[in-house]
Scaffold this motif. Sequence first.
Motif, PDB file in Angstrom:
ATOM      1  N   TRP A 106       0.801  -1.214   0.000  1.00  0.00           N
ATOM      2  CA  TRP A 106       0.000   0.000   0.000  1.00  0.00           C
ATOM      3  C   TRP A 106       0.838   1.270   0.000  1.00  0.00           C
ATOM      4  CZ3 TRP A 106      -4.141  -1.878  -1.658  1.00  0.00           C
ATOM      5  CH2 TRP A 106      -4.605  -3.125  -1.227  1.00  0.00           C
ATOM      6  N   GLY A 107       2.056   1.211   0.517  1.00  0.00           N
ATOM      7  CA  GLY A 107       2.909   2.400   0.503  1.00  0.00           C
ATOM      8  C   GLY A 107       3.205   2.903  -0.893  1.00  0.00           C
ATOM      9  N   GLU A 108       3.155   2.004  -1.857  1.00  0.00           N
ATOM     10  CA  GLU A 108       3.412   2.403  -3.240  1.00  0.00           C
ATOM     11  C   GLU A 108       2.192   3.005  -3.905  1.00  0.00           C
ATOM     12  OE1 GLU A 108       4.772  -1.072  -5.203  1.00  0.00           O
ATOM     13  OE2 GLU A 108       6.592  -1.273  -3.971  1.00  0.00           O
ATOM     14  N   ARG A 109       1.046   2.988  -3.222  1.00  0.00           N
ATOM     15  CA  ARG A 109      -0.202   3.413  -3.846  1.00  0.00           C
ATOM     16  C   ARG A 109      -0.841   4.618  -3.174  1.00  0.00           C
ATOM     17  NH1 ARG A 109      -3.137  -2.528  -4.671  1.00  0.00           N
ATOM     18  NH2 ARG A 109      -1.240  -3.669  -5.230  1.00  0.00           N
ATOM     19  N   ARG A 110      -0.554   4.834  -1.900  1.00  0.00           N
ATOM     20  CA  ARG A 110      -1.318   5.819  -1.138  1.00  0.00           C
ATOM     21  C   ARG A 110      -1.017   7.260  -1.544  1.00  0.00           C
ATOM     22  NH1 ARG A 110      -1.432   2.619   4.692  1.00  0.00           N
ATOM     23  NH2 ARG A 110      -3.052   1.165   4.012  1.00  0.00           N
ATOM     24  N   ALA A 111      -2.011   8.086  -1.337  1.00  0.00           N
ATOM     25  CA  ALA A 111      -1.970   9.471  -1.815  1.00  0.00           C
ATOM     26  C   ALA A 111      -1.010  10.326  -1.005  1.00  0.00           C
ATOM     27  CB  ALA A 111      -3.375  10.066  -1.776  1.00  0.00           C
ATOM     28  N   CYS A 112      -0.558  11.400  -1.642  1.00  0.00           N
ATOM     29  CA  CYS A 112       0.428  12.309  -1.064  1.00  0.00           C
ATOM     30  C   CYS A 112       0.060  13.758  -1.365  1.00  0.00           C
ATOM     31  CB  CYS A 112       1.816  12.056  -1.657  1.00  0.00           C
ATOM     32  SG  CYS A 112       2.429  10.372  -1.538  1.00  0.00           S
ATOM     33  N   VAL A 113       0.626  14.643  -0.552  1.00  0.00           N
ATOM     34  CA  VAL A 113       0.707  16.066  -0.870  1.00  0.00           C
ATOM     35  C   VAL A 113       2.145  16.344  -1.270  1.00  0.00           C
ATOM     36  CG1 VAL A 113       0.459  18.425  -0.019  1.00  0.00           C
ATOM     37  CG2 VAL A 113      -1.047  16.622   0.851  1.00  0.00           C
ATOM     38  N   HIS A 114       2.350  16.934  -2.440  1.00  0.00           N
ATOM     39  CA  HIS A 114       3.691  17.282  -2.910  1.00  0.00           C
ATOM     40  C   HIS A 114       3.725  18.775  -3.162  1.00  0.00           C
ATOM     41  CE1 HIS A 114       6.856  17.330  -6.310  1.00  0.00           C
ATOM     42  NE2 HIS A 114       7.463  17.338  -5.126  1.00  0.00           N
ATOM     43  N   ALA A 115       4.694  19.456  -2.575  1.00  0.00           N
ATOM     44  CA  ALA A 115       4.857  20.900  -2.745  1.00  0.00           C
ATOM     45  C   ALA A 115       6.282  21.184  -3.190  1.00  0.00           C
ATOM     46  CB  ALA A 115       4.559  21.635  -1.441  1.00  0.00           C
ATOM     47  N   ALA A 116       6.421  21.781  -4.382  1.00  0.00           N
ATOM     48  CA  ALA A 116       7.749  22.113  -4.910  1.00  0.00           C
ATOM     49  C   ALA A 116       7.612  23.250  -5.904  1.00  0.00           C
ATOM     50  CB  ALA A 116       8.383  20.895  -5.590  1.00  0.00           C
ATOM     51  N   GLY A 117       8.516  24.220  -5.813  1.00  0.00           N
ATOM     52  CA  GLY A 117       8.518  25.320  -6.766  1.00  0.00           C
ATOM     53  C   GLY A 117       7.240  26.132  -6.766  1.00  0.00           C
ATOM     54  N   GLY A 118       6.582  26.221  -5.632  1.00  0.00           N
ATOM     55  CA  GLY A 118       5.348  26.979  -5.546  1.00  0.00           C
ATOM     56  C   GLY A 118       4.120  26.251  -6.062  1.00  0.00           C
ATOM     57  N   VAL A 119       4.254  24.983  -6.443  1.00  0.00           N
ATOM     58  CA  VAL A 119       3.141  24.200  -6.966  1.00  0.00           C
ATOM     59  C   VAL A 119       2.772  23.112  -5.962  1.00  0.00           C
ATOM     60  CG1 VAL A 119       2.350  22.690  -8.819  1.00  0.00           C
ATOM     61  CG2 VAL A 119       3.817  24.654  -9.349  1.00  0.00           C
ATOM     62  N   VAL A 120       1.489  23.008  -5.651  1.00  0.00           N
ATOM     63  CA  VAL A 120       0.998  21.976  -4.744  1.00  0.00           C
ATOM     64  C   VAL A 120       0.230  20.946  -5.563  1.00  0.00           C
ATOM     65  CG1 VAL A 120      -0.412  21.471  -2.720  1.00  0.00           C
ATOM     66  CG2 VAL A 120       0.815  23.652  -2.879  1.00  0.00           C
ATOM     67  N   THR A 121       0.574  19.675  -5.378  1.00  0.00           N
ATOM     68  CA  THR A 121      -0.073  18.586  -6.092  1.00  0.00           C
ATOM     69  C   THR A 121      -0.603  17.574  -5.088  1.00  0.00           C
ATOM     70  OG1 THR A 121       1.492  18.831  -7.924  1.00  0.00           O
ATOM     71  CG2 THR A 121       0.234  16.783  -7.847  1.00  0.00           C
ATOM     72  N   ILE A 122      -1.822  17.111  -5.309  1.00  0.00           N
ATOM     73  CA  ILE A 122      -2.407  16.018  -4.526  1.00  0.00           C
ATOM     74  C   ILE A 122      -2.625  14.857  -5.482  1.00  0.00           C
ATOM     75  CG2 ILE A 122      -4.430  15.237  -3.245  1.00  0.00           C
ATOM     76  CD1 ILE A 122      -4.766  18.123  -2.232  1.00  0.00           C
ATOM     77  N   ALA A 123      -1.983  13.725  -5.202  1.00  0.00           N
ATOM     78  CA  ALA A 123      -2.065  12.593  -6.133  1.00  0.00           C
ATOM     79  C   ALA A 123      -1.639  11.322  -5.417  1.00  0.00           C
ATOM     80  CB  ALA A 123      -1.171  12.820  -7.345  1.00  0.00           C
ATOM     81  N   ARG A 124      -2.038  10.195  -5.977  1.00  0.00           N
ATOM     82  CA  ARG A 124      -1.525   8.921  -5.485  1.00  0.00           C
ATOM     83  C   ARG A 124      -0.056   8.801  -5.857  1.00  0.00           C
ATOM     84  NH1 ARG A 124      -6.999   6.347  -7.018  1.00  0.00           N
ATOM     85  NH2 ARG A 124      -8.105   6.423  -5.023  1.00  0.00           N
ATOM     86  N   ARG A 125       0.688   8.017  -5.083  1.00  0.00           N
ATOM     87  CA  ARG A 125       2.152   7.992  -5.205  1.00  0.00           C
ATOM     88  C   ARG A 125       2.638   7.678  -6.615  1.00  0.00           C
ATOM     89  NH1 ARG A 125       6.346   9.375  -5.691  1.00  0.00           N
ATOM     90  NH2 ARG A 125       8.180   9.264  -4.349  1.00  0.00           N
ATOM     91  N   PRO A 126       2.032   6.750  -7.375  1.00  0.00           N
ATOM     92  CA  PRO A 126       2.570   6.464  -8.709  1.00  0.00           C
ATOM     93  C   PRO A 126       2.504   7.638  -9.677  1.00  0.00           C
ATOM     94  CG  PRO A 126       1.172   4.672  -7.963  1.00  0.00           C
ATOM     95  CD  PRO A 126       0.960   5.804  -7.004  1.00  0.00           C
ATOM     96  N   GLU A 127       1.660   8.627  -9.396  1.00  0.00           N
ATOM     97  CA  GLU A 127       1.517   9.782 -10.275  1.00  0.00           C
ATOM     98  C   GLU A 127       2.573  10.852 -10.023  1.00  0.00           C
ATOM     99  OE1 GLU A 127      -2.606  11.218 -10.438  1.00  0.00           O
ATOM    100  OE2 GLU A 127      -3.141   9.388  -9.351  1.00  0.00           O
ATOM    101  N   LEU A 128       3.403  10.666  -9.008  1.00  0.00           N
ATOM    102  CA  LEU A 128       4.416  11.650  -8.630  1.00  0.00           C
ATOM    103  C   LEU A 128       5.809  11.132  -8.979  1.00  0.00           C
ATOM    104  CD1 LEU A 128       2.907  12.551  -5.158  1.00  0.00           C
ATOM    105  CD2 LEU A 128       2.820  13.955  -7.227  1.00  0.00           C
ATOM    106  N   PRO A 129       6.813  12.028  -9.076  1.00  0.00           N
ATOM    107  CA  PRO A 129       8.174  11.577  -9.394  1.00  0.00           C
ATOM    108  C   PRO A 129       8.705  10.587  -8.358  1.00  0.00           C
ATOM    109  CG  PRO A 129       7.988  13.962  -9.611  1.00  0.00           C
ATOM    110  CD  PRO A 129       6.717  13.504  -8.973  1.00  0.00           C
ATOM    111  N   ALA A 130       9.529   9.681  -8.797  1.00  0.00           N
ATOM    112  CA  ALA A 130      10.118   8.699  -7.879  1.00  0.00           C
ATOM    113  C   ALA A 130      10.990   9.365  -6.830  1.00  0.00           C
ATOM    114  CB  ALA A 130      10.931   7.675  -8.673  1.00  0.00           C
ATOM    115  N   GLU A 131      11.706  10.409  -7.210  1.00  0.00           N
ATOM    116  CA  GLU A 131      12.570  11.165  -6.294  1.00  0.00           C
ATOM    117  C   GLU A 131      12.161  12.635  -6.371  1.00  0.00           C
ATOM    118  OE1 GLU A 131      14.704   9.878  -4.228  1.00  0.00           O
ATOM    119  OE2 GLU A 131      14.495   7.820  -4.975  1.00  0.00           O
TER     120      GLU A 131
END
Length: 263
Positions: A106-131
């Motif tokens: 489940w750790g590979e699937r669960r949703a995250c908040v990602h904030a970088a460069g002034g942009v906030v993204t809400i997405a499940r983990r596979p939709e975000l960069p690996a690093e």
Amino acid sequence: MSEAARRALRSLPAHGDRPSPPHLRSLRLRLADGAWTTLHVATYRPATAVRVVRVPAPTPLQAWCAGRGVAEAVVGGFFVRATGVPLGELRTRGIVRRTVPFAAPWGERRACVHAAGGVVTIARRPELPAEPRGDLLQAGPLLVAGGAPCVAGDPEGFSAASEQFDSDITAGRYPRAALGIGRCGRLLAVAADGRGADDAGLTLAELAEALVALGATRAINLDGGGSASLVCGGALRNRPREGDGTPIPGGRPVTTALLFTRR
């Protein structure tokens, strides 16, 4: 959400002892079975920076904010109650922080908040960069995608792997907290009261529907129960309670949070 559901949200008058800043609304929500609960909603303009913080020692969010001059924050992700170590992936300033991973897979699937460069993204983990650069906080489940609730079933395994939590967070009504992204990049930090005589709390589906009614196009569930905490204008705005309904003055200690500051 239907127009009738939107009308179920009713504004509360401001409390004299806790004057509300203009970007905060406290709303009463009538649920389908006639129960009521209270939502506290802080709305932030697109020119707002989001930062993930790791609280070094578990501390109530209001007290932690007061000690650092932070006016705007909401509780972050889950943690191991006995040790205070966060659950799920956590990165600040691009650095991986020590946590207890979510149970596989489940750790590979669960949703995250990602904030970088002034942009906030809400997405499940596979939709975000690996690093990913910047800050990343893993919580979940994803509540809203494309302006519609998306909590049917158990796609992120919160029921299947409920042994990592005090209870199955997918079953029943609880105090809840969430972060939403609305149209034009507005941010919504939300806390729902519960476990009180006049506050039933929300199921995840009810929380998702409320966020859609508030204008969220994407949203994620954050830590809830007695940990649900929203600090707005320097004050704790929701009313945290223990499982038996006992109030928690100042809120339960937390270990991660999302901070909101003007860019």
